[in-house]
Write a protein that holds these residues in place. Structure first.
Motif, PDB file in Angstrom:
ATOM      1  N   GLN A 274       4.105  -1.608   8.635  1.00  5.81           N
ATOM      2  CA  GLN A 274       2.662  -1.810   8.685  1.00  5.81           C
ATOM      3  C   GLN A 274       1.914  -0.546   9.082  1.00  5.81           C
ATOM      4  O   GLN A 274       0.714  -0.431   8.818  1.00  5.81           O
ATOM      5  CB  GLN A 274       2.318  -2.925   9.674  1.00  5.81           C
TER       6      GLN A 274
ATOM      7  N   ALA B 271      -6.391   6.554  10.116  1.00  6.18           N
ATOM      8  CA  ALA B 271      -7.518   6.885  10.993  1.00  6.18           C
ATOM      9  C   ALA B 271      -7.450   8.315  11.489  1.00  6.18           C
ATOM     10  O   ALA B 271      -8.487   8.952  11.694  1.00  6.18           O
ATOM     11  CB  ALA B 271      -7.544   5.931  12.187  1.00  6.18           C
TER      12      ALA B 271
ATOM     13  N   ASP C 203      -3.225   4.366  12.297  1.00  8.92           N
ATOM     14  CA  ASP C 203      -4.135   3.728  11.348  1.00  8.92           C
ATOM     15  C   ASP C 203      -5.326   3.118  12.075  1.00  8.92           C
ATOM     16  O   ASP C 203      -5.467   3.234  13.297  1.00  8.92           O
ATOM     17  CB  ASP C 203      -3.398   2.709  10.471  1.00  8.92           C
ATOM     18  N   ARG C 204      -6.193   2.454  11.333  1.00  5.75           N
ATOM     19  CA  ARG C 204      -7.471   2.007  11.878  1.00  5.75           C
ATOM     20  C   ARG C 204      -7.343   0.876  12.894  1.00  5.75           C
ATOM     21  O   ARG C 204      -8.278   0.625  13.656  1.00  5.75           O
ATOM     22  CB  ARG C 204      -8.391   1.567  10.732  1.00  5.75           C
ATOM     23  N   VAL C 205      -6.210   0.177  12.888  1.00 11.83           N
ATOM     24  CA  VAL C 205      -6.043  -0.898  13.859  1.00 11.83           C
ATOM     25  C   VAL C 205      -5.054  -0.522  14.958  1.00 11.83           C
ATOM     26  O   VAL C 205      -4.685  -1.361  15.772  1.00 11.83           O
ATOM     27  CB  VAL C 205      -5.604  -2.213  13.186  1.00 11.83           C
TER      28      VAL C 205
ATOM     29  N   ASP D 163      -8.940  12.908  12.355  1.00 17.55           N
ATOM     30  CA  ASP D 163      -8.433  12.999  10.983  1.00 17.55           C
ATOM     31  C   ASP D 163      -8.495  14.451  10.529  1.00 17.55           C
ATOM     32  O   ASP D 163      -9.367  14.855   9.744  1.00 17.55           O
ATOM     33  CB  ASP D 163      -9.257  12.091  10.073  1.00 17.55           C
TER      34      ASP D 163
ATOM     35  N   THR E 272       0.808  -1.228   0.000  1.00 15.82           N
ATOM     36  CA  THR E 272       0.000   0.000   0.000  1.00 15.82           C
ATOM     37  C   THR E 272       0.839   1.276   0.000  1.00 15.82           C
ATOM     38  O   THR E 272       0.342   2.327  -0.381  1.00 15.82           O
ATOM     39  CB  THR E 272      -0.927   0.021   1.229  1.00 15.82           C
TER      40      THR E 272
ATOM     41  N   GLU F 193      -1.975   7.212   3.218  1.00 22.14           N
ATOM     42  CA  GLU F 193      -2.317   5.830   3.543  1.00 22.14           C
ATOM     43  C   GLU F 193      -3.827   5.590   3.462  1.00 22.14           C
ATOM     44  O   GLU F 193      -4.612   6.365   4.013  1.00 22.14           O
ATOM     45  CB  GLU F 193      -1.823   5.467   4.945  1.00 22.14           C
ATOM     46  N   PRO F 194      -4.252   4.510   2.815  1.00 21.24           N
ATOM     47  CA  PRO F 194      -5.700   4.256   2.669  1.00 21.24           C
ATOM     48  C   PRO F 194      -6.381   3.890   3.980  1.00 21.24           C
ATOM     49  O   PRO F 194      -7.608   4.036   4.089  1.00 21.24           O
ATOM     50  CB  PRO F 194      -5.755   3.088   1.673  1.00 21.24           C
ATOM     51  N   ASP F 195      -5.615   3.398   4.960  1.00 25.73           N
ATOM     52  CA  ASP F 195      -6.224   3.000   6.238  1.00 25.73           C
ATOM     53  C   ASP F 195      -5.917   3.997   7.349  1.00 25.73           C
ATOM     54  O   ASP F 195      -6.017   3.668   8.533  1.00 25.73           O
ATOM     55  CB  ASP F 195      -5.746   1.613   6.647  1.00 25.73           C
TER      56      ASP F 195
ATOM     57  N   GLY G  84       2.988  -3.074   4.343  1.00 28.90           N
ATOM     58  CA  GLY G  84       2.487  -1.872   3.704  1.00 28.90           C
ATOM     59  C   GLY G  84       3.583  -1.124   2.969  1.00 28.90           C
ATOM     60  O   GLY G  84       3.467  -0.804   1.785  1.00 28.90           O
TER      61      GLY G  84
END
Length: 488
Positions: free
Chosen positions: A398, A430, A473-475, A452, A161, A426-428, A213
């Motif tokens: 990552q 957050a 990121d989201r995680v 964000d 990514t 980055e697409p993920d 990533g």
């Protein structure tokens, strides 16, 4: 993170009170550990995070290893690392000026073996890992009496990514004896630096089958003992190509926690040398010096703080002792050419060296064998160093990239602080977190989640504390911190 977009800068909230009220909830949402993945750091291995004085946010906490990282760390094989060190030693000498063509002895034989190992690992990567020999002719120099071919062996694991964001880890496969021009005597080089090369090979093996990533380069460089020639060539090539290297680590002399000099071993510590601003500055390094935090908040030192956040836990079993210096006195390793190109970089090395046997020829005195031999290595220790490095590289690759364009508004006399930055691609992604600490604190102590957005205002005076910004990121993977520069 090439060609970053330039989103419209937005203030995080319309009012200070609303901002502070919202930030507590945002912080919990953005930086909560992964579901089912509790933090696993112990008091012994967690850096001190002394809270001094009131202010917004909550205390910082280490980033817990995710499930795949824990599995990756379990796969690192001590026996493979030992076999790698012993195989490199078996080439007799790996001196840069030794034979390039002998299939059994010399640096050429070592080069070909490393290349074959990495090609074998790449075959299991589904095309994501490629391997190359990067050769060049080094012209005569103080430790190079004649034009000499020097070859770096490079395995590149391309990210899915964020492939243009790159992290590099290296060990040097050349060796030497006391006389740096002696290319024929046995120079086993088990600790310096078969230990680092064996760790890099094992990292490449376990990561080759995994998706990341960002891109990771696993490198065995040559010419280190003659003057850092291999790494200097690699760093120049990357800079000329405009590669966005956001972190580089040299594993150099990581073979044992026991100096064999009568001092007590330190089996759970690895040193990490990172500089602030060198005497000879690049444009990027001048910007560091002019930043709000000065030399203690340059990219390399933020990288070191990141290492402590992600790699000091019960999964690695190690403490990272950060040394705020480029390297040891009278010594230097392959991270230095990367620093000279303006890249963030650091050098991992064992807690205490035995300078008496490091480069000496093998000999026996009173029944004791001296020289840089496998018998002086602790292969469990090298494996733990590999775990620290793996946790760092995985977490970097990552997670999001370090925020770019971070500034602090210094246009007026105010008792609050406004920070701005560019949104990452980055697409993920957050959101972002603002970190702060007292000016005398070595690590970040407080974090405020802001969501964000691309700007935030805190009810905290920029005159009194230091600030930084990181992405999440989201995680829950975090980036290294980006320190601000003044902006009028």
């Amino acid at each position: 993170m090439d060609n970053l977009p330039s989103p419209q800068v937005r203030r995080a909230t319309p009012t200070r009170r609303a901002f502070l009220a919202a930030s507590a909830g945002t912080a919990a949402a953005v930086a909560t550990p992964l579901v089912g993945e509790p933090a696993s750091a112990t008091a012994r291995t967690t850096p001190d995070r002394t809270t001094s004085g009131p202010g917004p946010g909550r205390p910082t906490t280490p980033q817990p290893p995710d499930r795949e990282l824990r599995a990756l760390l379990r796969e690192l094989d001590q026996h493979r690392i030992e076999a790698g060190v012993r195989r490199l030693v078996a080439f007799g000498t790996r001196h840069t000026l030794s034979s390039q063509d002998d299939p059994r002895r010399g640096i050429g034989a070592a080069r070909d073996w490393i290349h074959a190992q990495l090609r074998g690992y790449a075959a299991a990567s589904g095309g994501r890992m490629t391997v190359e020999l990067q050769s060049f002719i080094q012209q005569p120099a103080p430790r190079i009496p004649a034009p000499t071919r020097i070859t770096n062996v490079i395995a590149t694991l391309r990210g899915d990514t964020a492939p243009n964001r790159v992290y590099v880890v290296s060990g040097h496969y050349d060796s030497r004896v006391t006389d740096v021009t002696d290319a024929t005597s046995d120079a086993p080089g088990a600790d310096d630096d078969a230990s680092g090369v064996a760790a890099v090979l094992e990292l490449a093996r376990v990561m080759a089958t995994r998706r990341t990533g960002a891109t990771i380069m696993f490198v065995a460089v040559a010419g280190e003992e003659q003057g850092l020639y291999g790494s200097a060539h690699l760093a120049r090539q990357l800079k000329t190509a405009g590669v966005d290297v956001q972190g580089m680590f040299s594993l150099d002399i990581v073979g044992t926690p026991d100096a064999h000099d009568g001092s007590p071993p330190d089996p759970r510590t690895i040193r990490l040398f990172v500089e602030g601003v060198p005497t000879s500055e690049t444009a990027a390094q001048t910007a560091i010096r002019q930043s709000v935090g000065g030399e203690n908040d340059g990219p390399s030192r933020q990288l070191a703080r990141f290492v402590q956040d992600v790699a000091c836990n019960d999964q690695t079993g190690m403490t990272v002792r950060v040394i705020w210096r480029r390297d040891r006195y009278l010594r230097g390793s392959d991270h230095i050419p990367f620093l000279q190109q303006g890249y963030p970089a650091g050098r991992f090395t064992e807690p205490r060296e035995n300078f008496a046997h490091e480069h000496q020829n093998t000999r026996v005195e009173n029944g004791v064998q001296y020289g840089d031999l496998p018998e002086f290595c602790d292969f469990g220790y090298i494996t733990r160093v590999a775990k620290v490095t793996a946790a760092t590289l995985w977490s970097l690759a990552q997670g999001p990239g370090t925020p770019h364009g971070v500034t602090i508004d210094t246009s007026g006399l105010t008792n609050d602080t406004t920070l701005r930055w560019q949104r990452g691609p980055e697409p993920d992604l957050a959101g972002y977190e603002v970190l702060w600490r007292e000016t005398t604190a070595p690590v970040w102590t407080h974090v405020v989640g802001v969501g964000d957005v691309t700007s935030a205002t805190l009810d905290l005076s920029k005159d009194n504390v230091l600030f930084g910004v990181r992405a999440v990121d989201r995680v829950g993977h975090r980036s290294p911190v980006g320190a601000p520069q003044p902006s009028n």
